[in-house]
Design a protein around this motif. Sequence first.
Motif, PDB file in Angstrom:
ATOM      1  N   VAL A   1       0.853  -1.191   0.000  1.00 59.50           N
ATOM      2  CA  VAL A   1       0.000   0.000   0.000  1.00 59.50           C
ATOM      3  C   VAL A   1       0.886   1.237   0.000  1.00 59.50           C
ATOM      4  CG1 VAL A   1      -1.751   1.296   1.266  1.00 59.50           C
ATOM      5  CG2 VAL A   1      -1.742  -1.177   1.377  1.00 59.50           C
ATOM      6  N   PHE A   2       0.547   2.210  -0.829  1.00 57.38           N
ATOM      7  CA  PHE A   2       1.169   3.530  -0.795  1.00 57.38           C
ATOM      8  C   PHE A   2       0.098   4.542  -0.407  1.00 57.38           C
ATOM      9  CE2 PHE A   2       4.025   1.597  -4.026  1.00 57.38           C
ATOM     10  CZ  PHE A   2       5.237   1.863  -3.410  1.00 57.38           C
ATOM     11  N   VAL A   3       0.414   5.413   0.535  1.00 56.66           N
ATOM     12  CA  VAL A   3      -0.467   6.509   0.919  1.00 56.66           C
ATOM     13  C   VAL A   3       0.389   7.762   1.010  1.00 56.66           C
ATOM     14  CG1 VAL A   3      -1.988   7.434   2.702  1.00 56.66           C
ATOM     15  CG2 VAL A   3      -2.049   5.008   2.169  1.00 56.66           C
TER      16      VAL A   3
ATOM     17  N   MET B   1      -4.164   4.691   9.788  1.00 59.39           N
ATOM     18  CA  MET B   1      -5.470   4.072   9.531  1.00 59.39           C
ATOM     19  C   MET B   1      -5.745   3.970   8.028  1.00 59.39           C
ATOM     20  SD  MET B   1      -6.398   3.378  12.496  1.00 59.39           S
ATOM     21  CE  MET B   1      -6.194   3.871  14.188  1.00 59.39           C
ATOM     22  N   ASP B   2      -5.289   4.956   7.249  1.00 61.31           N
ATOM     23  CA  ASP B   2      -5.459   4.893   5.793  1.00 61.31           C
ATOM     24  C   ASP B   2      -4.623   3.768   5.188  1.00 61.31           C
ATOM     25  OD1 ASP B   2      -7.135   7.085   5.922  1.00 61.31           O
ATOM     26  OD2 ASP B   2      -5.508   8.513   5.551  1.00 61.31           O
ATOM     27  N   VAL B   3      -3.422   3.592   5.713  1.00 58.50           N
ATOM     28  CA  VAL B   3      -2.559   2.507   5.230  1.00 58.50           C
ATOM     29  C   VAL B   3      -3.202   1.159   5.542  1.00 58.50           C
ATOM     30  CG1 VAL B   3      -0.318   1.378   5.496  1.00 58.50           C
ATOM     31  CG2 VAL B   3      -0.442   3.862   5.358  1.00 58.50           C
TER      32      VAL B   3
ATOM     33  N   GLY C   1      -6.178   0.354   3.307  1.00 59.01           N
ATOM     34  CA  GLY C   1      -5.844  -0.013   1.930  1.00 59.01           C
ATOM     35  C   GLY C   1      -5.142  -1.346   1.796  1.00 59.01           C
ATOM     36  N   LEU C   2      -4.888  -2.008   2.897  1.00 61.16           N
ATOM     37  CA  LEU C   2      -4.136  -3.266   2.886  1.00 61.16           C
ATOM     38  C   LEU C   2      -4.998  -4.411   2.373  1.00 61.16           C
ATOM     39  CD1 LEU C   2      -1.405  -4.466   3.668  1.00 61.16           C
ATOM     40  CD2 LEU C   2      -2.335  -4.927   5.911  1.00 61.16           C
ATOM     41  N   ARG C   3      -4.601  -4.983   1.259  1.00 61.42           N
ATOM     42  CA  ARG C   3      -5.283  -6.133   0.659  1.00 61.42           C
ATOM     43  C   ARG C   3      -4.223  -7.061   0.083  1.00 61.42           C
ATOM     44  NH1 ARG C   3      -8.859  -3.778   2.706  1.00 61.42           N
ATOM     45  NH2 ARG C   3     -10.760  -2.937   1.873  1.00 61.42           N
TER      46      ARG C   3
END
Length: 156
Positions: free
Chosen positions: A22-24, A37-39, A42-44
């Motif tokens: 994930v990139f944020v 929390m955004d990272v 987006g974690l999948r």
Amino acid sequence: MARGGLTTKIHLAADGGCRPLVFVLAAGQTVDAPTFMDVMAGLRVARRRGRPRTRPDVVMADKAYSFRAIRNHLSRRGIRAVIPVPADQRGHRLRWGSRGGRPPAFDRETYEQGNTVERCINPPKQWRGIATRYEKTATIYLVGLHIAGSFLWSAC
């Protein structure tokens, strides 16, 4: 966040093989903790069958992510947190004495293997466009990070 310029921070999650998941992007003057929390959102991670995995076994982070809200979030999701406690937080807790609470668990041996994020971000930073941040918008800059990340995945 209109520009991807010099005041952009890259937050990322990497797997054990130093591959980005994930990139944020965040503004350079912001604190690191709210972006966590955004990272995590987006974690999948794809599986062979079924839904992608969204909950890692362990999350290793540096002292900038040592906040009670982050530790509580990870604990509620059943994720082990390996985050060192900054000296100022340790001092505050000790000053409170027995009311300061128990220090959070910290596995030093696991944390010593935690340089995977640094090893993951170094190859994309060798790209001239990413290192110098020529892109005007954060969206284009993020696309460049994703392209660099896909090269890391194809090299495995």
